[in-house]
Scaffold this active site. Sequence first.
Site, mmCIF file in Angstrom:
data_model
loop_
_atom_site.group_PDB
_atom_site.id
_atom_site.type_symbol
_atom_site.label_atom_id
_atom_site.label_comp_id
_atom_site.label_asym_id
_atom_site.label_seq_id
_atom_site.Cartn_x
_atom_site.Cartn_y
_atom_site.Cartn_z
ATOM 1 N N CYS A 41 11.974 23.670 62.501
ATOM 2 C CA CYS A 41 12.713 24.299 63.596
ATOM 3 C C CYS A 41 12.169 25.694 63.909
ATOM 4 O O CYS A 41 12.372 26.636 63.139
ATOM 5 C CB CYS A 41 14.188 24.359 63.193
ATOM 6 N N CYS A 44 14.691 28.507 64.027
ATOM 7 C CA CYS A 44 15.128 28.853 62.663
ATOM 8 C C CYS A 44 14.203 29.922 62.075
ATOM 9 O O CYS A 44 14.665 30.892 61.474
ATOM 10 C CB CYS A 44 15.122 27.627 61.762
#
Length: 126
Positions: A41, A44
């Site tokens: 991600c 993230c």
Amino acid sequence: MTSPGEPSAHLVDVDLDGFQHEVLDASEVRPVLVDFWADWCAPCHALAPHLGRVVADLDGRIRLAKIEVDEGENMKLAGQYKLRGFPTVILFYRGAELARFSGARSRHEILDWLRIHLPAGTSLSA
């Protein structure tokens, strides 16, 4: 797994087995931010250094617990808290969820969010 360059004095990597102790029990003493993230991600990875700086700046007034949702049985926690995307950050205090946000945010946005959602009397001043 902690991202490179992230402060670690008030940071802990957590899994399903350690969640009760490292997050819920620990939140009885001080607020705990839980970062649900995944290695694949990009947002993230963008959020991680900002969370790390906020926690380092607050020097122990708040703890950061990171949960890599794709490791072991950690996705069960994502299901338990009905997460719809990553990153999702949840603020716990006294064993309860106070607030959450999803997506990447800047250091200043995180600090503003904390000021709004932390219980009265919790100081963010250095």
